[in-house]
Design a protein around this motif. Structure first.
Motif, PDB file in Angstrom:
ATOM      1  N   LEU A  18       0.835  -1.200   0.000  1.00 50.55           N
ATOM      2  CA  LEU A  18       0.000   0.000   0.000  1.00 50.55           C
ATOM      3  C   LEU A  18       0.875   1.257   0.000  1.00 50.55           C
ATOM      4  CD1 LEU A  18      -2.878   1.213   0.233  1.00 50.55           C
ATOM      5  CD2 LEU A  18      -2.574   1.114   2.716  1.00 50.55           C
ATOM      6  N   SER A  19       1.929   1.249   0.795  1.00 50.27           N
ATOM      7  CA  SER A  19       2.820   2.410   0.873  1.00 50.27           C
ATOM      8  C   SER A  19       3.587   2.611  -0.431  1.00 50.27           C
ATOM      9  CB  SER A  19       3.785   2.257   2.052  1.00 50.27           C
ATOM     10  OG  SER A  19       3.070   2.312   3.257  1.00 50.27           O
ATOM     11  N   ILE A  20       4.034   1.537  -1.059  1.00 47.71           N
ATOM     12  CA  ILE A  20       4.718   1.666  -2.359  1.00 47.71           C
ATOM     13  C   ILE A  20       3.770   2.315  -3.362  1.00 47.71           C
ATOM     14  CG2 ILE A  20       5.631   0.385  -4.344  1.00 47.71           C
ATOM     15  CD1 ILE A  20       6.753  -1.655  -2.265  1.00 47.71           C
ATOM     16  N   SER A  21       2.532   1.854  -3.387  1.00 47.94           N
ATOM     17  CA  SER A  21       1.540   2.427  -4.295  1.00 47.94           C
ATOM     18  C   SER A  21       1.353   3.919  -4.032  1.00 47.94           C
ATOM     19  CB  SER A  21       0.212   1.687  -4.148  1.00 47.94           C
ATOM     20  OG  SER A  21      -0.772   2.272  -4.961  1.00 47.94           O
ATOM     21  N   VAL A  26       1.290   9.143  -5.556  1.00 45.93           N
ATOM     22  CA  VAL A  26       1.083  10.468  -4.985  1.00 45.93           C
ATOM     23  C   VAL A  26       2.343  11.321  -5.039  1.00 45.93           C
ATOM     24  CG1 VAL A  26       0.431  11.718  -2.874  1.00 45.93           C
ATOM     25  CG2 VAL A  26      -0.785   9.632  -3.510  1.00 45.93           C
ATOM     26  N   LEU A  27       3.494  10.730  -4.733  1.00 44.74           N
ATOM     27  CA  LEU A  27       4.737  11.507  -4.662  1.00 44.74           C
ATOM     28  C   LEU A  27       5.596  11.407  -5.924  1.00 44.74           C
ATOM     29  CD1 LEU A  27       5.748  10.730  -0.975  1.00 44.74           C
ATOM     30  CD2 LEU A  27       4.597  12.758  -1.873  1.00 44.74           C
ATOM     31  N   GLY A  28       5.258  10.477  -6.815  1.00 45.18           N
ATOM     32  CA  GLY A  28       6.006  10.358  -8.059  1.00 45.18           C
ATOM     33  C   GLY A  28       7.328   9.632  -7.944  1.00 45.18           C
ATOM     34  N   LEU A  29       7.539   8.921  -6.835  1.00 45.94           N
ATOM     35  CA  LEU A  29       8.770   8.154  -6.686  1.00 45.94           C
ATOM     36  C   LEU A  29       8.718   6.891  -7.537  1.00 45.94           C
ATOM     37  CD1 LEU A  29       9.072   8.449  -2.814  1.00 45.94           C
ATOM     38  CD2 LEU A  29      10.610   9.493  -4.467  1.00 45.94           C
ATOM     39  N   GLU A  30       9.879   6.383  -7.914  1.00 42.84           N
ATOM     40  CA  GLU A  30       9.977   5.097  -8.610  1.00 42.84           C
ATOM     41  C   GLU A  30      10.383   4.025  -7.613  1.00 42.84           C
ATOM     42  OE1 GLU A  30      12.870   5.588 -11.722  1.00 42.84           O
ATOM     43  OE2 GLU A  30      11.359   6.371 -13.122  1.00 42.84           O
ATOM     44  N   HIS A  31       9.711   2.890  -7.678  1.00 39.64           N
ATOM     45  CA  HIS A  31      10.061   1.753  -6.820  1.00 39.64           C
ATOM     46  C   HIS A  31      11.294   1.082  -7.406  1.00 39.64           C
ATOM     47  CE1 HIS A  31       9.136  -2.584  -5.524  1.00 39.64           C
ATOM     48  NE2 HIS A  31       9.739  -1.966  -4.531  1.00 39.64           N
ATOM     49  N   ARG A  32      12.372   1.038  -6.643  1.00 41.91           N
ATOM     50  CA  ARG A  32      13.623   0.460  -7.132  1.00 41.91           C
ATOM     51  C   ARG A  32      13.742  -1.011  -6.792  1.00 41.91           C
ATOM     52  NH1 ARG A  32      18.651   3.710  -6.110  1.00 41.91           N
ATOM     53  NH2 ARG A  32      19.272   2.589  -7.962  1.00 41.91           N
ATOM     54  N   ARG A  43      10.555  -6.285   6.111  1.00 37.89           N
ATOM     55  CA  ARG A  43      10.604  -6.092   4.663  1.00 37.89           C
ATOM     56  C   ARG A  43      10.990  -4.650   4.383  1.00 37.89           C
ATOM     57  NH1 ARG A  43       5.234  -7.518   2.231  1.00 37.89           N
ATOM     58  NH2 ARG A  43       6.360  -7.303   0.279  1.00 37.89           N
ATOM     59  N   LEU A  44      11.819  -4.458   3.371  1.00 36.20           N
ATOM     60  CA  LEU A  44      12.341  -3.147   3.002  1.00 36.20           C
ATOM     61  C   LEU A  44      12.005  -2.860   1.538  1.00 36.20           C
ATOM     62  CD1 LEU A  44      15.927  -3.663   4.438  1.00 36.20           C
ATOM     63  CD2 LEU A  44      13.991  -2.591   5.610  1.00 36.20           C
ATOM     64  N   ALA A  45      11.581  -1.631   1.258  1.00 39.30           N
ATOM     65  CA  ALA A  45      11.383  -1.184  -0.122  1.00 39.30           C
ATOM     66  C   ALA A  45      12.136   0.128  -0.288  1.00 39.30           C
ATOM     67  CB  ALA A  45       9.900  -0.989  -0.420  1.00 39.30           C
ATOM     68  N   PHE A  46      12.796   0.276  -1.412  1.00 40.25           N
ATOM     69  CA  PHE A  46      13.575   1.478  -1.695  1.00 40.25           C
ATOM     70  C   PHE A  46      12.976   2.191  -2.902  1.00 40.25           C
ATOM     71  CE2 PHE A  46      16.312  -1.274   0.691  1.00 40.25           C
ATOM     72  CZ  PHE A  46      16.970  -0.414   1.546  1.00 40.25           C
ATOM     73  N   LEU A  47      12.756   3.497  -2.747  1.00 36.85           N
ATOM     74  CA  LEU A  47      12.173   4.315  -3.798  1.00 36.85           C
ATOM     75  C   LEU A  47      13.019   5.567  -3.985  1.00 36.85           C
ATOM     76  CD1 LEU A  47       9.637   3.314  -1.684  1.00 36.85           C
ATOM     77  CD2 LEU A  47       8.422   3.883  -3.768  1.00 36.85           C
ATOM     78  N   ALA A  48      12.992   6.123  -5.209  1.00 32.73           N
ATOM     79  CA  ALA A  48      13.745   7.348  -5.497  1.00 32.73           C
ATOM     80  C   ALA A  48      12.993   8.145  -6.548  1.00 32.73           C
ATOM     81  CB  ALA A  48      15.153   7.009  -5.997  1.00 32.73           C
ATOM     82  N   PHE A  49      13.308   9.424  -6.653  1.00 35.47           N
ATOM     83  CA  PHE A  49      12.703  10.247  -7.692  1.00 35.47           C
ATOM     84  C   PHE A  49      13.351   9.920  -9.030  1.00 35.47           C
ATOM     85  CE2 PHE A  49      11.560  12.810  -3.989  1.00 35.47           C
ATOM     86  CZ  PHE A  49      10.214  13.001  -4.256  1.00 35.47           C
ATOM     87  N   PRO A  50      12.562   9.872 -10.111  1.00 37.65           N
ATOM     88  CA  PRO A  50      13.114   9.564 -11.437  1.00 37.65           C
ATOM     89  C   PRO A  50      14.237  10.537 -11.800  1.00 37.65           C
ATOM     90  CG  PRO A  50      10.709   9.568 -11.501  1.00 37.65           C
ATOM     91  CD  PRO A  50      11.114  10.105 -10.152  1.00 37.65           C
ATOM     92  N   GLY A  51      15.358   9.990 -12.210  1.00 37.56           N
ATOM     93  CA  GLY A  51      16.496  10.804 -12.606  1.00 37.56           C
ATOM     94  C   GLY A  51      17.292  11.396 -11.458  1.00 37.56           C
ATOM     95  N   HIS A  52      16.869  11.144 -10.234  1.00 39.59           N
ATOM     96  CA  HIS A  52      17.550  11.668  -9.048  1.00 39.59           C
ATOM     97  C   HIS A  52      17.658  10.550  -8.017  1.00 39.59           C
ATOM     98  CE1 HIS A  52      17.246  15.758 -10.538  1.00 39.59           C
ATOM     99  NE2 HIS A  52      16.008  15.471 -10.866  1.00 39.59           N
ATOM    100  N   GLU A  54      20.144   9.562  -6.201  1.00 41.28           N
ATOM    101  CA  GLU A  54      21.218   9.624  -5.211  1.00 41.28           C
ATOM    102  C   GLU A  54      20.716   9.542  -3.775  1.00 41.28           C
ATOM    103  OE1 GLU A  54      19.835  13.480  -6.684  1.00 41.28           O
ATOM    104  OE2 GLU A  54      21.025  12.009  -7.749  1.00 41.28           O
ATOM    105  N   THR A  55      19.441   9.863  -3.528  1.00 44.79           N
ATOM    106  CA  THR A  55      18.876   9.732  -2.184  1.00 44.79           C
ATOM    107  C   THR A  55      17.571   8.972  -2.295  1.00 44.79           C
ATOM    108  OG1 THR A  55      19.874  11.809  -1.467  1.00 44.79           O
ATOM    109  CG2 THR A  55      18.058  10.979  -0.144  1.00 44.79           C
ATOM    110  N   GLU A  56      17.365   8.012  -1.398  1.00 45.16           N
ATOM    111  CA  GLU A  56      16.183   7.164  -1.454  1.00 45.16           C
ATOM    112  C   GLU A  56      15.330   7.307  -0.204  1.00 45.16           C
ATOM    113  OE1 GLU A  56      17.568   3.290  -3.962  1.00 45.16           O
ATOM    114  OE2 GLU A  56      18.289   3.390  -1.904  1.00 45.16           O
ATOM    115  N   ILE A  57      14.082   6.880  -0.343  1.00 47.22           N
ATOM    116  CA  ILE A  57      13.185   6.661   0.785  1.00 47.22           C
ATOM    117  C   ILE A  57      13.157   5.154   0.996  1.00 47.22           C
ATOM    118  CG2 ILE A  57      10.806   6.795   1.610  1.00 47.22           C
ATOM    119  CD1 ILE A  57      12.086   9.537   1.389  1.00 47.22           C
ATOM    120  N   GLU A  58      13.387   4.733   2.231  1.00 48.55           N
ATOM    121  CA  GLU A  58      13.327   3.303   2.567  1.00 48.55           C
ATOM    122  C   GLU A  58      12.060   3.088   3.390  1.00 48.55           C
ATOM    123  OE1 GLU A  58      15.993  -0.012   4.909  1.00 48.55           O
ATOM    124  OE2 GLU A  58      16.006   2.063   5.618  1.00 48.55           O
TER     125      GLU A  58
END
Length: 131
Positions: A18-21, A26-32, A43-52, A54-58
């Motif tokens: 649900l959080s990945i979705s 909503v925030l436009g992050l890409e699921h890596r 369980r861990l999921a890593f997301l980042a902004f497209p083209g950026h 260098e910093t992720e949300i875990e």
């Protein structure tokens, strides 16, 4: 000291799918990637902004779902070149450690946690080679 950047900010969630979705729509992050921690529970999921990337949300599922909204940010992580060197340096500075050893994730990433002066949680993180 070899800290290069903010690696990621860890946010505790109750439902990782649900959080990945939400974070992607909503925030436009890409699921890596998503992985199960080496402890077999978290369980861990890593997301980042497209083209950026260098910093992720875990996103962290299974750690502690009982915290109030103000306590959902779990930690701030910084990328380092050599986690073993930094572990030794932090111990020599007598900084309070949460971890007594370095943890290795299934993708080869290695990390440890330590506390700031107000009890805030920091992580020094060396990315794995199997990205």
């Amino acid at each position: 000291m070899a800290i290069r950047k903010i690696e990621h900010v860890g946010i505790m969630v109750t439902n990782i799918e649900l959080s990945i979705s939400y974070y992607t729509k909503v925030l436009g992050l890409e699921h890596r990637k998503t992985m199960t921690h080496s402890n077999g529970v978290i369980r861990l999921a890593f997301l980042a902004f497209p083209g950026h990337e260098e910093t992720e949300i875990e996103l962290i599922e299974g750690y502690n779902s009982e915290l109030p909204a103000e306590g959902k940010v779990h930690h701030v992580a910084f990328t380092v070149d050599d986690v073993e060197v930094e572990f030794t340096r932090i111990k020599q500075l007598q900084v309070p450690l949460r971890d007594t050893e370095i943890t290795t994730l299934p993708d080869g990433s290695r990390y440890f946690f330590f506390y700031g002066p107000d009890g805030e949680l920091f992580e020094l993180f060396q990315p794995g080679t199997a990205q």
